[in-house]
Each structure stands twice: as C-alpha cells, then as structure tokens.
Design an enzyme around this catalytic site. Structure first.
Site, PDB file in Angstrom:
ATOM      1  CD  GLU A 209      15.657 -12.878   5.303  1.00  0.00           C
ATOM      2  OE1 GLU A 209      14.727 -13.376   5.988  1.00  0.00           O
ATOM      3  OE2 GLU A 209      16.199 -11.792   5.597  1.00  0.00           O
TER       4      GLU A 209
ATOM      5  CG  ASP B  76      -1.978   0.939   1.301  1.00  0.00           C
ATOM      6  OD1 ASP B  76      -2.870   0.807   0.459  1.00  0.00           O
ATOM      7  OD2 ASP B  76      -1.973   1.848   2.167  1.00  0.00           O
TER       8      ASP B  76
HETATM    9  C1  GLC Z   1      -4.303   2.831  -0.593  1.00  0.00           C
HETATM   10  C2  GLC Z   1      -5.503   1.921  -0.513  1.00  0.00           C
HETATM   11  C3  GLC Z   1      -6.679   2.724  -0.092  1.00  0.00           C
HETATM   12  C4  GLC Z   1      -6.405   3.317   1.274  1.00  0.00           C
HETATM   13  C5  GLC Z   1      -5.134   4.148   1.243  1.00  0.00           C
HETATM   14  C6  GLC Z   1      -4.667   4.461   2.630  1.00  0.00           C
HETATM   15  O1  GLC Z   1      -4.401   3.767  -1.607  1.00  0.00           O
HETATM   16  O2  GLC Z   1      -5.693   1.279  -1.752  1.00  0.00           O
HETATM   17  O3  GLC Z   1      -7.858   1.963  -0.054  1.00  0.00           O
HETATM   18  O4  GLC Z   1      -7.469   4.141   1.663  1.00  0.00           O
HETATM   19  O5  GLC Z   1      -4.081   3.435   0.645  1.00  0.00           O
HETATM   20  O6  GLC Z   1      -4.146   3.322   3.230  1.00  0.00           O
END
Ligand code: GLC
Length: 610
Positions: free
Chosen positions: A324, A257
């Site tokens: 790893e 993310d």
């Molecule tokens: C990313 C995710 C989204 C989330 C954001 C904050 O863009 O896809 O759904 O709200 O990160 O974590």
C-alpha cells in the site's frame, strides 16, 4: 557455455614442490571456471534476475541492538538518542540500512522481545519523537531503517493478555491467545509435552479470580511471552494496523521475529525434538552440510509449532500492507527451518522479501561445506526470485570471532558459552578467521547482515559473572545454558572514556571486559589493517564492483581447502587450510591479513581484480 574465460593462477603449495620464485607467468597453469551447477547459464541468469531494482536485494544491513549500542542518558542501557548521535559513524562504515532490535514498550523480560505496546517506544529507549528524529537523521545520511516486529507473542503485560486473564474461559478475549484445559483428572498436567525454547514446559497454568487453578496458556519462549492465536482474524487485523502505524512514520520495512511460529498444528499433538541439533530458534538447523539437492518432502517433519503451512497466508497479508506504500519496503523473515529450500518458501514473490540464512551462519569453517551451502543458498533463493542473504553473527548466537575457533565439542548454538564451558575459543585464531569469513561473505551476491561490534572484531564475552546474567535461558535452565548475554555486551567506542564511550557515566547493563579497550572504535579508525578499516574497505569495494548484484561462479584448480570464486571482475580466494597457498598474479583489492609475501596464508581471504 556461460564463461569460457580462463585465469592464470598458481598451484597450491600443498600440491607442488616448486617455489614461488621458480614460477613464471608462462608456466603457471591455467584454470577454468568450475563446472558446477552455478556455472550453468540458467543459474547465472537466475542470479542476475534476482538482482532487481529494490534496494534490499543487495543491501548490507547493520543490526543495532539498542540496549548495547550507545547510551545517551547514561543509565547503563542504550537508547534511541544515543543511536542517532552515532549514526554518522555507520554511514561512514558504508552500510545501506540499519535494523533496530525492538525498542517498543516492554517489561524487558526478554530484552524487548516481549512487547506490551507495539505503537510506543519504551521509556528506557526514549519516546516517539526520539524515534522520528532517528529516522529522519538516518534517511538524511542515506540509511534505510528496519524495525523489528514481534508478532508470535506479546508480553504478558500487554493489555490484550491482561484482558484475556480477566475474561472467562471461552471468551473472545481468551481466543486471542492459546488457552487450553490441562490434562489429568484435575487438569493439573500441561495440555501437551512441548518444551519451551528457553527451557521447561511451553505451558503455564493460570489462577482464577477465586484462587483456584485455571486454564493453561502456551508460550514458545518465556512464560512472560504468551503466544497469540493467529487463527483469530481479530489478531491479524491488529497487526495490519501496527504495521501501518510504523510505515506511516516512514520505516523502510520490518525484520519479523519468529516468522516460522504463529500457526500451530491442529490438535497440538505431542512432540519430542531430536536430542541434537536444536538451535536457539528451536528448529533443527544442522551445523553439518546439507545435501546439495535436499527435497523438501524428504526433510524431517517440522515440529507442530514451527513452519506450518498456515503461516504463509499471514505473510501474504503483510506483503499486501507493505504494497500500500510507495517505494520498496522490506520484510525479512527470521525462519529457523531446514533445509534452505524450505526457507525459500518464506520469500516467494507474494510473501516476504528476504530470510536470514542460518544454514550459512552455522556452516563449519571448512571449504567444501561453505561451497556447498553457498551453492545451495543461491540456488534455493534464486528459484523463487529472492536474493540470497548472508549472516555470521546476531544477538542470539556466539559472536563469530569466537565461534569460528571453538573446539568441536562446544555447546550447541543458543546454549551460549561461559566461564565453565569446556574448551575456550582462541581469540587470535578466532579473529583471524572472522576477518577471513566476513571478507568472503561480503563478496557474495545478494544481501548481507552485520551485527553491531563485529566490525570492531569483538569476541563473545565469556567471563560474564553469573550475577550479571539476564537472558531467560539462563534462568529457565537453572544455569545449565549460559544463553546469549555474551554477545550483547555494550560495544566500545572510545578507549579512554567511561564505559569505553558507551555513555558518560560508566554504567553498563552488562559489564564490559577491561580488555575490550583494544577493540575500541577510536583506536581502529584510520589504522591500516584494523578490523574496522577492513570492513570499511570491503564495503566500499563491494559497492564499487557491484558485488551485491553480481553472479557467482566457482573457480577450480585450487586445493580443496580453498574457496575460490569469481563475482564480476573480482576473484575471491579464501584459504581455510593450514598451509599457505600461492597467490595468482593480479592486483590485490582486499586482504583479510598480510599477503605481501605473495602467498595466501591460512585463514585468509583475498579479493583480486580479475
Ligand atoms: C527471536 C529473537 C530472540 C527472542 C525470541 C523470542 O528468536 O531473535 O532474541 O528471544 O525471538 O522473541
């Protein structure tokens, strides 16, 4: 010359007054592979070279949004046990891997993208034993499992943040996050002018134990999601352990993310984003065609909180942790940067494996634009030895069965659509285009991502009542932006069961529209022409013809509204114009709509055996 082969094809009906009946194979004009950069030996070779042996280079990865996939305990929110029970239907669909959006312990203020314990399952979704069973079942069915790691920020409920709040200014605990003094005589102005992706300031002020106002902390997203300080080695070490925790359990990799966040420019300088083009991720991903050869240095500077050079060192560290472990594990970057040459920096050989192709996702439904973004993607990724990736929908954007028929003045990506949005998508045209778009996408070499429900042809739910909305975007913009709830509604499985088979109780954390009965999976299984069967056939043919590991060459001779290419022994034609195009002679392997008349109608894609 890479490919001297010629094809026998019909001319477009737009270009000729001759009828199909008048044409014989003998007078059908011959056309050759288009002389683009993709047809050069080096690029075909580069595409072939990227088709290495790792499974993820060609994989079709299906995104499961756990809240909305299948709900075993009937509380209205999907769970891991529900997913496990439905896994056979995904194996039947023909995908290679599942990516699970976060199921970790979380107060769910951003639907799980606010993690309070990275090494546990949230009780909403089950427990670690449920996860182990899911993983074992998926592996037994031949499906890889990708977890979703959220390292840019934690939940404000995380014990690290609670310890930071309790600790004095300048303490090691505070140094794990981005605490700063405010501006102005009493420090009551935020440290800079940055605006949160979800609306409002990126800064929130703390209150000291004695009730006086304290320091401010940075949150790129909601104030319940404080940003970690990734300059701090302690933070890096914690995440190595978290990765190992899940790798030891057997996960096949991570979707990462906000992989373009994490490091902020020195001094946190003020920044005002351009008025247009801001996307869900906040980067300037343009819906327009980017030039064929964008040069990274000439692209506009990144905001001081996105795409900073320092992030790449973090990914090298993660790469080494994955190395790893035996076997091929994947790291997939969510990096909202522009242009694609810059995205490719995330997938250099010693960093991550693949990155989402948001430029492709946001390309208008126009043939020249699509051809350019496809060329550019293949080139950009091939140059660093990474597979190109393709995606049309996910949990952050308007579903493509709606998006592709939105009027021109539709709100920007991430803003969402709802009852008061001017100009509604056309559901019939939208689905027709979505089927054509997916059929085109699944013929491309590289790896593709699907989002749960798109195989049913699900549109965006535009009619969610305000009272049901849960996305922080909706609240932080005082309802100015609808946000992303419309693509997150629980999916329909069986037309005659409570909540369309999402569970047995009829509960649903976001209400399902009644008309979704028509999309229920059971009414599509085995039904010729259904969207589910189209996906299934496309995935099977993609595998049979090795399209994921193939190389693309453009085919010329068609109207400019037709996307025509060849991949291995398959020729793909997508007619994005309004006028039907004559189909060439050849065996039809797949058609996104009816082509039995011998013509390729508008908004239709066909695969032919060449
Ligand atoms: C990313 C995710 C989204 C989330 C954001 C904050 O863009 O896809 O759904 O709200 O990160 O974590």
């Amino acid at each position: 010359m890479v490919d001297e082969m010629t094809y026998r094809v019909g001319m477009t009906l737009e270009n000729t007054a001759e009828s199909t009946a008048d044409k014989t194979a003998d007078n059908t004009p011959e056309i050759i592979v288009e002389d683009t950069e993709l047809a050069t030996e080096s690029l075909v070779a580069a595409q072939t070279a990227t088709a290495g042996s790792e499974w993820w280079r060609t994989a079709v990865i299906y995104q499961i949004y756990p809240r909305s996939f299948a709900d075993d305990d009937g509380n209205g929110i999907g769970d891991l046990a529900g997913i496990t029970k439905r896994l056979p239907s995904l194996a039947e669909l023909g995908i290679d891997a599942i990516w699970l959006s976060p199921f970790f312990r979380s107060p769910q203020r951003d639907a799980g993208y606010d993690v309070s314990d990275y090494c546990d399952v949230d009780p909403l979704f089950g427990n670690l034993a449920d996860f182990d069973l899911l993983l074992e079942t998926a592996h037994g069915l031949g499906l890889k499992v990708i977890a979703d790691m959220v390292p840019n920020h934690t939940s404000a409920d995380h014990e690290w943040f609670q310890a930071a709040l309790a600790a004095p200014e300048g303490s090691p605990e505070r140094d794990r996050y981005m605490f700063r003094e405010g501006k102005g005589p009493n420090g009551d102005l935020p440290p800079n002018n940055w605006e949160s992706v979800f609306g409002g300031s990126m800064w929130e002020r703390t209150t000291n134990a004695d009730g006086t106002p304290g320091q401010w902390f940075l949150h790129i997203f909601d104030k319940s999601q404080p940003d970690l300080n990734w300059e701090n080695p302690w933070v890096r070490e914690q995440f190595y352990d978290i990765l190992r925790f899940w790798l030891d359990r057997g996960v096949d990799g991570f979707r990462v993310d906000v992989a373009h966040g994490m490091i902020k420019a020195d001094g946190l300088p003020d920044y005002t984003p351009p008025a247009d083009g801001a996307s869900m991720g906040g980067a300037q991903v343009s819906a327009e065609v980017t030039p064929l050869e964008p040069i990274i240095q000439d692209s506009p500077p990144d905001p001081p909180y996105w795409g900073q050079e320092g992030v790449h060192e973090i990914w090298r560290g993660w790469h080494n942790v994955l190395a790893e472990y035996p076997g091929d594990r994947v790291l997939c970057a969510e990096a909202w940067v522009d242009p694609l040459e810059k995205v490719a920096l995330w997938v250099r050989p010693d960093e991550m494996s693949q990155a989402f192709n948001f430029a492709y996702m946001f390309t208008d439904w126009k043939a020249p634009a699509l051809k350019r973004v496809i060329t550019e993607s293949i080139k950009a990724f091939a140059e660093v030895g990474a597979p190109a990736t393709w995606v049309l929908s996910n949990h952050d954007v308007v579903r493509h069965a709606s998006r592709l028929s939105l009027p021109k003045d539709a709100p920007p990506q991430g803003a969402g659509i709802g009852p008061k949005t001017p100009g509604k998508p056309d559901p019939v045209l939208g689905l027709r285009r979505a089927r054509a778009a997916t059929s085109l996408m699944l013929a491309l070499p590289g790896s593709a991502y699907l989002y749960q429900g798109e195989e049913l042809g699900l549109p965006e739910d535009m009619e969610l009542p305000d009272s049901a909305r849960q996305d922080p975007t909706w609240f932080r913009t005082n309802g100015e932006k609808y946000g992303r709830d419309g693509c997150r509604v629980p999916i329909p499985w069986e037309s005659d069961r409570p909540a369309f088979g999402f569970n047995d109780t009829g509960e649903s954390w976001l209400p399902q529209p009644d008309e979704w009965v028509q999309y229920a999976r059971d009414s599509q299984v085995g039904v010729p022409g259904s969207t589910l069967e189209l996906y299934r056939a496309a995935l099977q043919l993609r595998r049979d013809h090795g399209l994921g590991s193939g190389a693309l060459t453009w085919v010329k001779g068609y109207d400019k509204k037709v996307v025509a290419f060849r991949n291995g022994d398959v020729t793909v034609l997508a007619n994005l114009g309004k006028i039907a195009v004559e189909l060439p002679v050849g065996e039809v392997l797949l058609a996104s709509d009816d082509v039995t008349s011998g013509a390729l109608p508008r908004d239709t894609t066909v695969w032919l055996r060449s």
